[in-house]
Write a protein that holds these residues in place. Sequence first.
Motif, short mmCIF file in Angstrom:
data_model
loop_
_atom_site.label_atom_id
_atom_site.label_comp_id
_atom_site.label_asym_id
_atom_site.label_seq_id
_atom_site.Cartn_x
_atom_site.Cartn_y
_atom_site.Cartn_z
N ASN A 1 -3.92 3.84 1.56
CA ASN A 1 -4.84 2.74 1.86
C ASN A 1 -6.28 3.20 2.07
OD1 ASN A 1 -5.44 0.02 2.24
ND2 ASN A 1 -5.22 0.18 4.45
N TYR B 1 -4.67 5.90 -3.14
CA TYR B 1 -4.87 4.48 -2.89
C TYR B 1 -3.99 3.64 -3.82
CZ TYR B 1 -7.30 0.03 -2.28
OH TYR B 1 -7.61 -1.28 -2.02
N LEU C 1 -9.58 4.36 -0.09
CA LEU C 1 -10.15 4.47 -1.43
C LEU C 1 -11.42 5.32 -1.37
CD1 LEU C 1 -10.07 3.75 -4.41
CD2 LEU C 1 -11.28 1.64 -3.88
N LYS D 1 0.81 -1.22 0.00
CA LYS D 1 0.00 0.00 0.00
C LYS D 1 0.84 1.27 0.00
CE LYS D 1 -3.94 -2.17 0.36
NZ LYS D 1 -4.84 -2.27 -0.74
N ASP E 1 -3.30 -0.59 -4.75
CA ASP E 1 -3.47 -2.04 -4.56
C ASP E 1 -2.94 -2.75 -5.80
OD1 ASP E 1 -5.50 -2.14 -6.52
OD2 ASP E 1 -7.12 -2.39 -5.08
#
Length: 163
Positions: free
Chosen positions: A92, A100, A94, A13, A102
């Motif tokens: 981390n 963000y 969203l 992250k 991932d």
Amino acid sequence: MVYTFSSKNRASKFLEIELVVENNKKNTVILQLAAWRPGRYELGNFSKNIQKFRVKKMNNQPLEFQKLTKDSWQVETKGVNKFKVVYNYYANVLNAGSTYVDDTQIYVNPVNCCVYVVGRENDQIKVFLNQNKTERVATGMQKTGTYFVVDNFDALADSPFIL
């Protein structure tokens, strides 16, 4: 000024951010991270997501700095013309106002993760995205060669992007 964004380990992250500052003529500069979130008119504690903050000459020799407030740093450049600021940003959350990371996407809202040089907010900014060849980018920034370009920090702050 040139910002580079990458994420070597997306599962962590963390977003790696580098800012290269050119044409510095000052012995001391202040780096600032915004505390506000435009459009939402609210304060955010974005600096809590920063780790491994470093300032270096281009030959990777460290420059001295001290943290002034939770979201500002004073750097002793001693007139070094070109230097870089390197740090990780924990991404981390969203939502439309956050940043963000991932395995499938990187969403960056520059206002909450990009430090800027106080007094140089009106300098042109280039953005380089260290991405794999299959990723597409959605942004309002103009692409020029390998960089996205905006007129100043306010334009960058208003230009989120997604890979």
